[in-house]
Scaffold this motif. Structure first.
Motif, mmCIF file in Angstrom:
data_model
loop_
_atom_site.group_PDB
_atom_site.id
_atom_site.type_symbol
_atom_site.label_atom_id
_atom_site.label_comp_id
_atom_site.label_asym_id
_atom_site.label_seq_id
_atom_site.Cartn_x
_atom_site.Cartn_y
_atom_site.Cartn_z
ATOM 1 N N UNK A 134 21.473 90.006 47.181
ATOM 2 C CA UNK A 134 22.060 89.811 48.508
ATOM 3 C C UNK A 134 22.573 88.376 48.581
ATOM 4 N N UNK A 135 21.970 87.548 49.384
ATOM 5 C CA UNK A 135 22.316 86.122 49.375
ATOM 6 C C UNK A 135 21.371 85.443 48.394
ATOM 7 N N UNK A 136 21.644 85.672 47.103
ATOM 8 C CA UNK A 136 20.664 85.311 46.081
ATOM 9 C C UNK A 136 20.776 83.872 45.609
ATOM 10 N N UNK A 137 21.785 83.146 46.075
ATOM 11 C CA UNK A 137 21.916 81.739 45.686
ATOM 12 C C UNK A 137 21.946 80.891 46.952
ATOM 13 N N UNK A 138 21.260 79.793 46.919
ATOM 14 C CA UNK A 138 21.187 78.902 48.079
ATOM 15 C C UNK A 138 21.664 77.521 47.661
ATOM 16 N N UNK A 139 22.585 76.958 48.426
ATOM 17 C CA UNK A 139 23.170 75.654 48.107
ATOM 18 C C UNK A 139 23.051 74.751 49.324
ATOM 19 N N UNK A 140 22.558 73.550 49.106
ATOM 20 C CA UNK A 140 22.422 72.563 50.167
ATOM 21 C C UNK A 140 23.743 71.794 50.303
ATOM 22 N N UNK A 141 24.327 71.822 51.489
ATOM 23 C CA UNK A 141 25.566 71.085 51.774
ATOM 24 C C UNK A 141 25.179 69.838 52.558
ATOM 25 N N UNK A 142 25.252 68.698 51.877
ATOM 26 C CA UNK A 142 24.786 67.435 52.437
ATOM 27 C C UNK A 142 25.916 66.680 53.124
ATOM 28 N N UNK A 143 25.576 65.654 53.899
ATOM 29 C CA UNK A 143 26.634 64.802 54.455
ATOM 30 C C UNK A 143 27.465 64.195 53.332
ATOM 31 N N UNK A 144 28.729 63.935 53.572
ATOM 32 C CA UNK A 144 29.605 63.429 52.506
ATOM 33 C C UNK A 144 29.132 62.075 51.978
ATOM 34 N N UNK A 145 29.326 61.878 50.658
ATOM 35 C CA UNK A 145 28.984 60.588 50.065
ATOM 36 C C UNK A 145 30.091 59.570 50.352
ATOM 37 N N UNK A 146 29.956 58.363 49.797
ATOM 38 C CA UNK A 146 30.894 57.284 50.096
ATOM 39 C C UNK A 146 32.353 57.627 49.826
ATOM 40 N N UNK A 147 32.716 58.071 48.603
ATOM 41 C CA UNK A 147 34.126 58.430 48.341
ATOM 42 C C UNK A 147 34.618 59.567 49.232
ATOM 43 N N UNK A 148 33.733 60.520 49.505
ATOM 44 C CA UNK A 148 34.148 61.632 50.368
ATOM 45 C C UNK A 148 34.368 61.150 51.803
ATOM 46 N N UNK A 149 33.524 60.237 52.271
ATOM 47 C CA UNK A 149 33.728 59.702 53.620
ATOM 48 C C UNK A 149 35.049 58.948 53.722
ATOM 49 N N UNK A 150 35.374 58.169 52.707
ATOM 50 C CA UNK A 150 36.650 57.446 52.712
ATOM 51 C C UNK A 150 37.820 58.413 52.751
ATOM 52 N N UNK A 151 37.718 59.513 51.996
ATOM 53 C CA UNK A 151 38.801 60.499 51.996
ATOM 54 C C UNK A 151 38.928 61.186 53.344
ATOM 55 N N UNK A 152 37.800 61.477 53.975
ATOM 56 C CA UNK A 152 37.830 62.133 55.288
ATOM 57 C C UNK A 152 38.419 61.207 56.346
ATOM 58 N N UNK A 153 38.023 59.917 56.303
ATOM 59 C CA UNK A 153 38.567 58.954 57.262
ATOM 60 C C UNK A 153 40.069 58.804 57.082
ATOM 61 N N UNK A 154 40.499 58.724 55.826
ATOM 62 C CA UNK A 154 41.941 58.607 55.562
ATOM 63 C C UNK A 154 42.693 59.830 56.080
ATOM 64 N N UNK A 155 42.091 60.993 55.942
ATOM 65 C CA UNK A 155 42.734 62.221 56.418
ATOM 66 C C UNK A 155 42.917 62.188 57.932
#
Length: 442
Positions: free
Chosen positions: A321-342
């Motif tokens: 069923x939902x046999x895999x579980x993945x933790x989605x964490x807050x964005x890291x430094x490079x990801x935050x910079x990309x989100x802010x730029x967007x």
């Protein structure tokens, strides 16, 4: 009957459309002149405002019955509120009923409808003459006839994983479990890898779980169906289960398809904590659909998202069923910079150091970063209003906004820490415990 008189009355009615007695008089003359189709329109206008008007009803019946029916004079028709004069007690004999041969052809029989009138034919003939009493406003949705495929639920996503900042581990898991086998059908056949499967995304709110699901659908060029609790639950017994089945059937019919179950903890809550038998039945139906008992789920990839995985029924998370579980964490430094730029791409910006702003926004979610850019724009606009001079959004605005906003993820991690410490006997929250340990050591 003088046509000149009728034309004069028509002109008078056009000038005074709300004068109902004038309309009735015109309708009477039109019926007497054999112009029943025109009389119907005026009688209908009166009935739309006064449904109980006896004069209008009689004239409508006469007009529909045809020219052979001679309408009684409007003056001789009884008014709706007329009261019969009192008679002496000695004269209480009923009036003699006229013979049937002398009755007016316009007089309705006891059933309330004139004999021999084909109402269906009349509807078709005068459908464009008689205005309806009620009309659609134009913005009302068309009525749903049956459970078939609801097209508004099925869409094609234009977002791909390249548009998702960070989340390297999540992307790797998606590549191995579904995207890789989809792109390599020969290898998939060699290793016997099925295209069915399920993945549970969990983490603090606002970190891009829904956006990631759309990106998966866009990456594989598949249909995307988003299901929430409002799409399923209804007050009628059995309707919720039927809605759930319809949505899964729609996903199977559009395979390959990504079916996104948002807020799965609301739809698949632990049955041991549910006091409603109806909700327990919905969870059972969801389990059945995930198993594909009534229809194969080949080509249907189920992505579920929740902020509270500890509230999801354990049966939903078993293998198959939902046999895999993945933790989605807050964005890291490079990801935050990309989100802010967007989020600054369409705003007037000057001298903003993305790396410095990203460093000042530790533990911010994607939604927090969008709010950060909005707040910085408000600061610049406030100064422009006060000074009368327009200026760009600068580094000071961004840092001031970062100091004002508190990360929305803090409350979630407070609850998650208790779960990782005291309810992780099975090891399903090991990744969360490792992240919390790393976060504490910073």
């Amino acid at each position: 009957m003088s046509d000149a008189l009728i034309e004069s009355l028509i002109a008078a009615v056009q000038g005074r459309p709300d004068d109902l007695p004038l309309r009735l008089h015109l309708a009477e003359l039109l019926v007497a002149a054999g112009r029943g189709a025109e009389a119907i329109e005026h009688a209908a206008q009166v009935l739309s405002r006064e449904p109980g008007n006896a004069t209008a009803r009689t004239l409508m019946t006469s007009a529909l019955a045809g020219p052979a029916a001679a309408p009684p004079s409007a003056a001789s028709l009884p008014a709706p509120d007329a009261v019969a004069p009192s008679t002496p007690a000695s004269a209480e004999t009923p009036a003699a009923e006229p013979p049937a041969s002398e009755r007016s052809a316009a007089e309705p029989p006891a059933s309330g409808a004139p004999a021999g009138v084909d109402w269906a034919a009349m509807e078709q003939q005068f459908g464009d003459v008689v205005p309806p009493r009620f009309a659609r406003s134009g913005d009302e949705p068309e009525p749903v006839t049956g459970h078939g495929d609801r097209a508004f639920d099925v869409e094609r996503s234009t977002v791909t994983l390249a548009d998702v900042g960070g989340m390297a581990e999540v992307k790797k898991r998606l590549e191995v479990s579904f995207l890789g086998p989809l792109r390599n059908p020969k290898l998939r056949s060699l290793f016997g890898k099925s295209l069915r499967g399920g993945l549970l995304l969990y983490g603090p709110p606002g970190c891009g779980k829904t956006f990631l699901a759309r990106a998966v659908a866009g990456e594989m060029g598949a249909a995307f169906i988003s299901l929430s609790i409002t799409d399923v639950l209804q007050m009628w017994v059995g309707s919720s289960e039927c809605n759930l089945h319809d949505l899964f059937e729609s996903a199977r019919g559009h395979a390959p398809c990504v079916l996104f179950l948002d807020e799965i903890d609301a739809l698949g809550h632990k049955r041991s904590q549910l006091h409603s038998s109806a909700m327990r039945t919905v969870v059972n139906q969801l389990l059945t659909e995930l198993d594909g008992v009534q229809g194969g789920n080949e080509g249907v990839f189920v992505l579920a998202a929740t902020n509270a995985p500890w509230d999801v029924d354990a049966a939903l998370r078993r293998p198959g069923r939902l046999d895999r579980t993945v933790l989605v964490l807050p964005p890291d430094g490079p990801a935050r910079a990309a989100i802010i730029e967007f989020h600054l791409r369409d705003r007037p910006v000057a001298g903003v150091d993305l790396a410095a702003v990203a460093a000042a926004t530790e533990n911010f979610s994607g939604a927090d970063l969008a709010h950060l850019c909005e707040t910085a724009a408000e600061f610049a606009m406030r100064d422009a209003i006060a000074t009368g001079e327009i200026r760009m959004i600068n580094q000071a605005d961004m840092l001031a906004a970062a100091a004002e906003i508190r990360p929305s993820t803090d409350a979630w991690f407070t609850t998650a820490r208790n779960v990782a410490m005291f309810a992780n006997q099975s090891g399903e929250y090991d990744d969360l415990a490792a992240y919390l340990k790393k976060r504490k050591s910073r």
